[in-house]
Design a protein around this motif. Sequence first.
Motif, PDB file in Angstrom:
ATOM      1  N   CYS A  38      12.827   2.553  -4.803  1.00 43.58           N
ATOM      2  CA  CYS A  38      12.733   2.193  -6.039  1.00 43.58           C
ATOM      3  C   CYS A  38      11.585   0.688  -6.335  1.00 43.58           C
ATOM      4  CB  CYS A  38      13.656   1.764  -6.873  1.00 43.58           C
ATOM      5  SG  CYS A  38      15.126   3.163  -7.093  1.00 43.58           S
ATOM      6  N   LEU A  39      11.207   0.651  -7.204  1.00 40.33           N
ATOM      7  CA  LEU A  39      10.331  -0.602  -7.506  1.00 40.33           C
ATOM      8  C   LEU A  39      11.020  -1.208  -8.811  1.00 40.33           C
ATOM      9  CD1 LEU A  39       6.635   0.547  -7.083  1.00 40.33           C
ATOM     10  CD2 LEU A  39       8.183  -0.590  -5.338  1.00 40.33           C
ATOM     11  N   VAL A  40      11.133  -2.390  -8.681  1.00 42.24           N
ATOM     12  CA  VAL A  40      11.794  -3.161  -9.722  1.00 42.24           C
ATOM     13  C   VAL A  40      10.988  -4.383 -10.317  1.00 42.24           C
ATOM     14  CG1 VAL A  40      14.215  -4.492 -10.437  1.00 42.24           C
ATOM     15  CG2 VAL A  40      13.972  -2.591  -8.830  1.00 42.24           C
ATOM     16  N   VAL A  41      10.919  -4.465 -11.735  1.00 44.56           N
ATOM     17  CA  VAL A  41      10.468  -5.528 -12.358  1.00 44.56           C
ATOM     18  C   VAL A  41      11.292  -6.476 -12.685  1.00 44.56           C
ATOM     19  CG1 VAL A  41       8.707  -6.077 -14.135  1.00 44.56           C
ATOM     20  CG2 VAL A  41       8.276  -3.985 -13.214  1.00 44.56           C
ATOM     21  N   ASN A  42      12.487  -6.196 -13.414  1.00 43.11           N
ATOM     22  CA  ASN A  42      13.463  -6.954 -13.930  1.00 43.11           C
ATOM     23  C   ASN A  42      14.841  -6.069 -14.027  1.00 43.11           C
ATOM     24  OD1 ASN A  42      12.012  -9.382 -14.697  1.00 43.11           O
ATOM     25  ND2 ASN A  42      10.961  -8.043 -16.290  1.00 43.11           N
ATOM     26  N   THR A  43      15.867  -6.677 -14.145  1.00 44.09           N
ATOM     27  CA  THR A  43      16.980  -5.875 -14.187  1.00 44.09           C
ATOM     28  C   THR A  43      16.789  -5.031 -15.649  1.00 44.09           C
ATOM     29  OG1 THR A  43      18.248  -7.544 -13.290  1.00 44.09           O
ATOM     30  CG2 THR A  43      19.470  -5.844 -14.601  1.00 44.09           C
ATOM     31  N   GLY A  44      17.019  -3.834 -15.435  1.00 46.16           N
ATOM     32  CA  GLY A  44      16.902  -2.926 -16.590  1.00 46.16           C
ATOM     33  C   GLY A  44      15.536  -2.209 -16.689  1.00 46.16           C
ATOM     34  N   GLU A  45      14.638  -2.691 -15.782  1.00 38.98           N
ATOM     35  CA  GLU A  45      13.261  -2.065 -15.712  1.00 38.98           C
ATOM     36  C   GLU A  45      13.072  -1.733 -14.042  1.00 38.98           C
ATOM     37  OE1 GLU A  45       8.708  -2.602 -16.415  1.00 38.98           O
ATOM     38  OE2 GLU A  45      10.048  -4.171 -16.978  1.00 38.98           O
ATOM     39  N   GLY A  46      13.281  -0.548 -13.767  1.00 37.28           N
ATOM     40  CA  GLY A  46      12.843  -0.075 -12.644  1.00 37.28           C
ATOM     41  C   GLY A  46      12.196   1.306 -12.709  1.00 37.28           C
ATOM     42  N   TYR A  47      11.699   1.682 -11.661  1.00 36.00           N
ATOM     43  CA  TYR A  47      11.037   2.868 -11.316  1.00 36.00           C
ATOM     44  C   TYR A  47      11.584   3.597  -9.929  1.00 36.00           C
ATOM     45  CZ  TYR A  47       8.566   0.799 -15.082  1.00 36.00           C
ATOM     46  OH  TYR A  47       8.378   0.159 -16.403  1.00 36.00           O
ATOM     47  N   ASP A  50       0.804  -1.134  -0.067  1.00 33.92           N
ATOM     48  CA  ASP A  50      -0.073   0.144  -0.047  1.00 33.92           C
ATOM     49  C   ASP A  50       0.839   1.417   0.172  1.00 33.92           C
ATOM     50  OD1 ASP A  50      -2.513  -1.588   0.181  1.00 33.92           O
ATOM     51  OD2 ASP A  50      -2.882  -1.103   2.048  1.00 33.92           O
ATOM     52  N   LYS A  51       2.151   1.303   0.321  1.00 38.72           N
ATOM     53  CA  LYS A  51       2.854   2.291   0.405  1.00 38.72           C
ATOM     54  C   LYS A  51       3.520   2.695  -1.080  1.00 38.72           C
ATOM     55  CE  LYS A  51       4.432   1.328   5.350  1.00 38.72           C
ATOM     56  NZ  LYS A  51       5.360   0.595   6.184  1.00 38.72           N
ATOM     57  N   TRP A  52       3.389   1.647  -1.799  1.00 39.47           N
ATOM     58  CA  TRP A  52       3.798   2.064  -3.245  1.00 39.47           C
ATOM     59  C   TRP A  52       2.852   2.920  -3.903  1.00 39.47           C
ATOM     60  CZ3 TRP A  52       5.550  -3.731  -4.812  1.00 39.47           C
ATOM     61  CH2 TRP A  52       6.576  -4.148  -3.805  1.00 39.47           C
ATOM     62  N   VAL A  53       1.705   3.066  -3.494  1.00 38.80           N
ATOM     63  CA  VAL A  53       0.645   3.647  -4.223  1.00 38.80           C
ATOM     64  C   VAL A  53       1.163   5.347  -4.479  1.00 38.80           C
ATOM     65  CG1 VAL A  53      -1.722   4.864  -4.089  1.00 38.80           C
ATOM     66  CG2 VAL A  53      -1.138   2.830  -3.290  1.00 38.80           C
ATOM     67  N   GLY A  54       1.258   5.524  -5.908  1.00 35.55           N
ATOM     68  CA  GLY A  54       1.571   7.004  -6.544  1.00 35.55           C
ATOM     69  C   GLY A  54       2.279   6.667  -7.472  1.00 35.55           C
ATOM     70  N   LYS A  55       3.029   7.939  -7.807  1.00 30.67           N
ATOM     71  CA  LYS A  55       3.954   7.892  -9.342  1.00 30.67           C
ATOM     72  C   LYS A  55       5.402   7.588  -9.078  1.00 30.67           C
ATOM     73  CE  LYS A  55       4.276  10.587 -13.240  1.00 30.67           C
ATOM     74  NZ  LYS A  55       3.617  10.386 -14.488  1.00 30.67           N
ATOM     75  N   TRP A  56       5.938   6.720  -9.990  1.00 30.15           N
ATOM     76  CA  TRP A  56       7.194   6.315  -9.821  1.00 30.15           C
ATOM     77  C   TRP A  56       7.783   6.652 -11.420  1.00 30.15           C
ATOM     78  CZ3 TRP A  56       9.190   3.764  -5.337  1.00 30.15           C
ATOM     79  CH2 TRP A  56       8.270   3.580  -4.454  1.00 30.15           C
ATOM     80  N   ILE A  57       9.298   7.059 -11.300  1.00 29.60           N
ATOM     81  CA  ILE A  57       9.701   7.678 -12.765  1.00 29.60           C
ATOM     82  C   ILE A  57      10.933   6.538 -13.122  1.00 29.60           C
ATOM     83  CG2 ILE A  57      11.057   9.348 -13.912  1.00 29.60           C
ATOM     84  CD1 ILE A  57       8.031   9.873 -13.029  1.00 29.60           C
ATOM     85  N   GLY A  58      10.717   6.327 -14.313  1.00 31.75           N
ATOM     86  CA  GLY A  58      12.042   5.414 -14.932  1.00 31.75           C
ATOM     87  C   GLY A  58      12.989   6.186 -15.648  1.00 31.75           C
ATOM     88  N   VAL A  59      13.665   5.553 -16.615  1.00 37.85           N
ATOM     89  CA  VAL A  59      14.249   6.215 -17.534  1.00 37.85           C
ATOM     90  C   VAL A  59      13.674   6.378 -18.899  1.00 37.85           C
ATOM     91  CG1 VAL A  59      16.465   5.409 -16.352  1.00 37.85           C
ATOM     92  CG2 VAL A  59      15.603   4.323 -18.082  1.00 37.85           C
ATOM     93  N   GLU A  60      14.232   7.335 -19.676  1.00 37.62           N
ATOM     94  CA  GLU A  60      13.764   7.726 -21.074  1.00 37.62           C
ATOM     95  C   GLU A  60      12.364   7.496 -21.256  1.00 37.62           C
ATOM     96  OE1 GLU A  60      16.145   5.300 -23.772  1.00 37.62           O
ATOM     97  OE2 GLU A  60      17.936   5.454 -22.782  1.00 37.62           O
ATOM     98  N   GLY A  61      11.602   8.342 -20.252  1.00 34.99           N
ATOM     99  CA  GLY A  61      10.268   8.598 -20.468  1.00 34.99           C
ATOM    100  C   GLY A  61       9.470   7.193 -19.795  1.00 34.99           C
ATOM    101  N   LEU A  62       9.918   6.264 -19.264  1.00 33.45           N
ATOM    102  CA  LEU A  62       9.304   5.377 -18.464  1.00 33.45           C
ATOM    103  C   LEU A  62       8.704   5.696 -17.329  1.00 33.45           C
ATOM    104  CD1 LEU A  62      11.701   2.206 -19.473  1.00 33.45           C
ATOM    105  CD2 LEU A  62       9.930   2.972 -20.861  1.00 33.45           C
ATOM    106  N   HIS A  63       7.574   5.308 -16.733  1.00 28.92           N
ATOM    107  CA  HIS A  63       6.879   5.481 -15.650  1.00 28.92           C
ATOM    108  C   HIS A  63       5.694   4.488 -15.314  1.00 28.92           C
ATOM    109  CE1 HIS A  63       3.286   6.668 -17.879  1.00 28.92           C
ATOM    110  NE2 HIS A  63       3.879   7.072 -18.722  1.00 28.92           N
ATOM    111  N   LEU A  64       5.452   4.497 -13.964  1.00 31.22           N
ATOM    112  CA  LEU A  64       4.752   3.907 -13.256  1.00 31.22           C
ATOM    113  C   LEU A  64       3.579   4.289 -12.320  1.00 31.22           C
ATOM    114  CD1 LEU A  64       3.670   0.771 -12.292  1.00 31.22           C
ATOM    115  CD2 LEU A  64       6.010   1.021 -10.897  1.00 31.22           C
TER     116      LEU A  64
END
Length: 137
Positions: free
Chosen positions: A125-134, A43-57
């Motif tokens: 940060c939040l991470v999906v895979n190496t090379g994809e994080g926000y 629940d603490k993850w609710v909100g906006k997260w920024i990645g690189v090169e325009g990626l976002h979550l």
Amino acid sequence: MKKTLLLLSTLALLSACDKAPQAPKPAPPSVQASLVPETLPTDKWVGKWIGVEGLHLTVSKDDSIGRGHYLLTMQYGLDADAAGTFKGQAGEDGILFNRPDGPQVLRAGNGAATGLKWLADKKDCLVVNTGEGYCRE
């Protein structure tokens, strides 16, 4: 001797009768209720997260389904079709969700865990895979 014994027995019985009835003990909380925290860590993850090169979550609660359910709105790749909103559910390791490239898990980490040098110094940060994080600013 018998009289003394009879007298002591009578006194013991009378003293037991003089005690006020005790209120019943409240039932112990269920084991399940004590194991599930009121607020999930995800629940603490609710909100906006920024990645690189325009990626976002953006993580939001999906209250229409219930506790521990989320909507993940993300641009996860550079192509226009690498974007969407996905339903997720809290799991032991993070938020579990499916997108066109398969089942995924969104986990808590730091910038180094993203594998992206532009995020390496970030702490939250939040991470999906190496090379994809926000990360949060």
